[in-house]
Design an enzyme around this catalytic site. Structure first.
Site, short mmCIF file in Angstrom:
data_model
loop_
_atom_site.label_atom_id
_atom_site.label_comp_id
_atom_site.label_asym_id
_atom_site.label_seq_id
_atom_site.Cartn_x
_atom_site.Cartn_y
_atom_site.Cartn_z
N TYR A 30 0.84 -1.21 0.00
CA TYR A 30 0.00 0.00 0.00
C TYR A 30 0.87 1.25 0.00
CZ TYR A 30 -3.20 3.62 1.66
OH TYR A 30 -3.91 4.79 1.78
N SER A 112 -3.32 14.46 6.91
CA SER A 112 -4.35 14.09 5.95
C SER A 112 -5.70 13.89 6.63
CB SER A 112 -3.94 12.80 5.24
OG SER A 112 -5.03 12.25 4.51
N GLN A 133 -4.55 18.94 5.45
CA GLN A 133 -5.01 18.68 4.08
C GLN A 133 -6.46 18.23 4.10
OE1 GLN A 133 -3.79 15.03 2.43
NE2 GLN A 133 -4.39 15.52 0.36
N TYR A 135 -9.58 16.58 2.36
CA TYR A 135 -10.16 15.76 1.30
C TYR A 135 -11.63 16.16 1.24
CZ TYR A 135 -11.15 11.50 -1.41
OH TYR A 135 -11.53 10.61 -2.39
N LYS A 257 -2.98 21.32 -3.69
CA LYS A 257 -2.05 20.20 -3.90
C LYS A 257 -2.56 19.27 -4.99
CE LYS A 257 0.08 16.33 -1.34
NZ LYS A 257 -0.07 15.34 -2.39
N HIS A 281 0.43 12.79 -6.85
CA HIS A 281 0.02 11.85 -5.80
C HIS A 281 0.99 10.68 -5.70
CE1 HIS A 281 -3.54 11.73 -3.15
NE2 HIS A 281 -3.28 10.45 -3.04
#
Length: 384
Positions: A30, A112, A133, A135, A257, A281
Site C-alpha cells: 500500500y 491528511s 489537508q 479531502y 495540492k 500523488h
C-alpha cells in the site's frame, strides 16, 4: 552541522529495505506501490534524477544555511512531511511519531483527512503548527465542521487536494483487499502473524481508524459499510465553485495540492490561493501522466513570481530536494521517505529520517558552495 542518526540505515533505500522486512506485505505494498503498471511512479524518480547541478569550487564560501522562509514562517530545512492516508496501517501511531519529529526539527507536518490521528491530537503535539489537508466532503456541513476544528487548534495553512477525482486503480491494493470496501483475507492474517512486532504494537495501540472522521461515522461500522460511507461522504473532484467558498471561510493560507498543469496554476492564482504543490500523488493516480519535475520547471518559470510553488512526488533524498529547489520550487515535501523511516525504526524513525535528509542536503550545499537554498537555481545545469 551533523545530526544524529542510526548509522546502520544511512539512506532512504536502507529504510525501505528494513520496512519491507518489518511490516506485513499488504501494508508495505500500500505504501510502496503506484497505480496501474507503476509507469509514473518510476518516471517521477528517473526524470528527477536527470537534473544536474554544478559546483563553484573557487567561490568565497561562508557556509551553507538550509533555513527557509515560507508563508511568514522560518523552517530549519526546505522540506516537510507530506500528507499520507492510513499512516497507522504501516506503523502504529505513525502520524504522532512524525508530527513530533517534525515539530522538534522545525519543519512542517501535513495531516491528511484520512489518516489515523485526530486533528486535535496533532495540534497538541505541534502546538498548532501542523498544516491540514482537506479531502473535500460532499456536504457543506461536514466541510465547515472539519475546517472549524482545524482552525480551532491554531492551524494556519490549509491544503486542498485536487488530484483524486477518482480512486486510483491500484492492482496491489485490490489483490490485498485494501480497495473500498476493504476486506481482510486469510492471506492477510498470515502476513500479520509473520510480523509479530508489528502485530504486538498494533495490539497495544489499537486498530487504526479514521480518527478525524470518527465523530461523523455511525458506531460499530463493518468494513462493507465503511466503503459505502467513504464513497457517500467524500467527493475528490474539486472545481472553482467548490474552492471559492473555502477561500471565504478560511482565514489563513490556502495551498492547492495536485497541480500538474499551467491551466490549473492560472486558476489557483485567479482564486486568490497562496500556493500550489505540483504533485501527481506519488504516481498513484494517473499512470499516463507526466513526472512532477517536468511541469514544475515550466510552471516555476511562468508563475514563480505570482504564487508560491512547491513540489512533492518522486522526492526521496537530500540531493532530490536540491534538484527540485534548483528547478524552481520554493519548498518540497516527501511522504514515502518518512513512512519508510517509521515502518523501519518505529518511534525513532521520524527523527532519524529528518536527520539524514538534513545531513544529505547540507553536504550537497557545501559541495556546490551554495550559501542559501534560494541560491540553488544558480547551480542548475541548463538541459535545454
Amino acid at each position: 552541522m551533523m545530526w544524529n542518526y542510526d548509522k546502520r540505515y544511512p539512506s532512504i533505500d536502507d529504510l525501505r529495505s528494513k520496512a519491507k522486512k518489518r511490516i506485513p506485505k499488504f501494508a508495505f505494498e500500500y505504501l510502496d506501490g503506484g497505480c496501474n503498471e507503476d509507469v509514473n511512479l518510476h518516471r517521477n524518480r528517473s526524470d528527477l534524477q536527470q537534473v544536474e547541478l554544478k559546483p563553484q569550487y573557487l567561490s568565497l564560501h561562508k557556509g551553507s544555511d538550509m533555513k527557509t522562509t515560507l508563508f511568514g514562517e522560518t523552517y530549519d530545512a526546505p522540506f516537510g512531511i507530506a500528507p499520507v492516508g492510513l499512516q497507522g496501517l504501516m506503523w502504529p501511531n505513525a502520524p504522532e511519531i512524525l508530527a513530533k519529529a517534525a515539530f522538534q526539527h522545525n519543519i512542517p507536518f501535513v495531516l491528511s483527512t484520512v489518516t489515523t490521528s485526530s486533528i486535535e491530537r496533532i495540534g497538541e503535539i505541534t502546538e498548532g503548527k501542523a498544516w491540514f489537508q482537506l479531502y473535500h466532503p460532499t456536504e457543506e456541513r461536514l466541510r465547515d465542521d472539519i475546517l472549524k476544528r482545524a482552525a480551532a487548534i491554531g492551524n494556519e495553512i490549509l491544503v486542498l487536494l485536487c488530484d483524486v477525482p477518482t480512486f486510483g486503480y491500484r492492482p496491489r491494493d485490490i489483490r490485498n483487499g485494501l480497495a473500498m470496501p476493504p476486506k481482510m483475507s486469510v492471506k492477510n492474517i498470515l502476513q500479520i502473524l509473520g510480523k509479530p512486532n508489528w502485530a504486538l504494537q498494533t495490539l497495544i495501540q489499537g486498530q487504526p481508524n479514521f480518527e478525524i472522521l470518527k465523530p461523523y461515522m455511525p458506531k460499530n461500522m463493518n468494513l462493507s459499510a465503511l466503503g459505502q460511507f467513504m464513497d457517500q461522504t467524500f467527493s475528490g473532484r474539486l472545481n472553482e465553485e467548490k474552492i471559492a467558498p473555502i477561500r471565504d471561510l478560511w482565514k489563513g493560507r490556502i495551498v492547492l495540492k495536485g497541480v500538474a498543469s499551467e491551466v490549473d496554476t492560472e486558476r489557483a492564482i485567479k482564486l486568490g490561493l497562496d500556493g500550489i504543490i505540483v504533485s501527481n500523488h506519488g504516481g498513484r493516480q494517473l499512470d499516463a501522466g507526466q513526472s512532477t519535475i517536468k511541469p514544475l520547471t515550466e510552471i516555476a518559470k511562468k508563475y514563480g513570481d505570482k504564487i508560491t510553488i512547491m513540489m512533492d512526488s518522486g522526492v526521496r533524498s537530500g540531493p532530490d530536494v536540491a534538484r527540485t529547489m534548483a528547478s524552481g520550487a520554493k519548498f518540497t515535501f516527501m511522504g514515502r521517505s518518512f513512512m519508510y523511516g517509521v515502518a523501519a525504526l518505529g518511534k525513532t524513525g521520524g527523527d532519524h529520517t529528518i536527520s539524514i535528509l538534513k545531513t544529505q542536503l547540507q553536504q550537497i550545499m557545501e559541495q556546490l558552495c551554495c550559501e542559501k537554498v534560494t541560491d540553488l537555481p544558480d547551480h542548475l545545469v541548463d538541459q535545454s
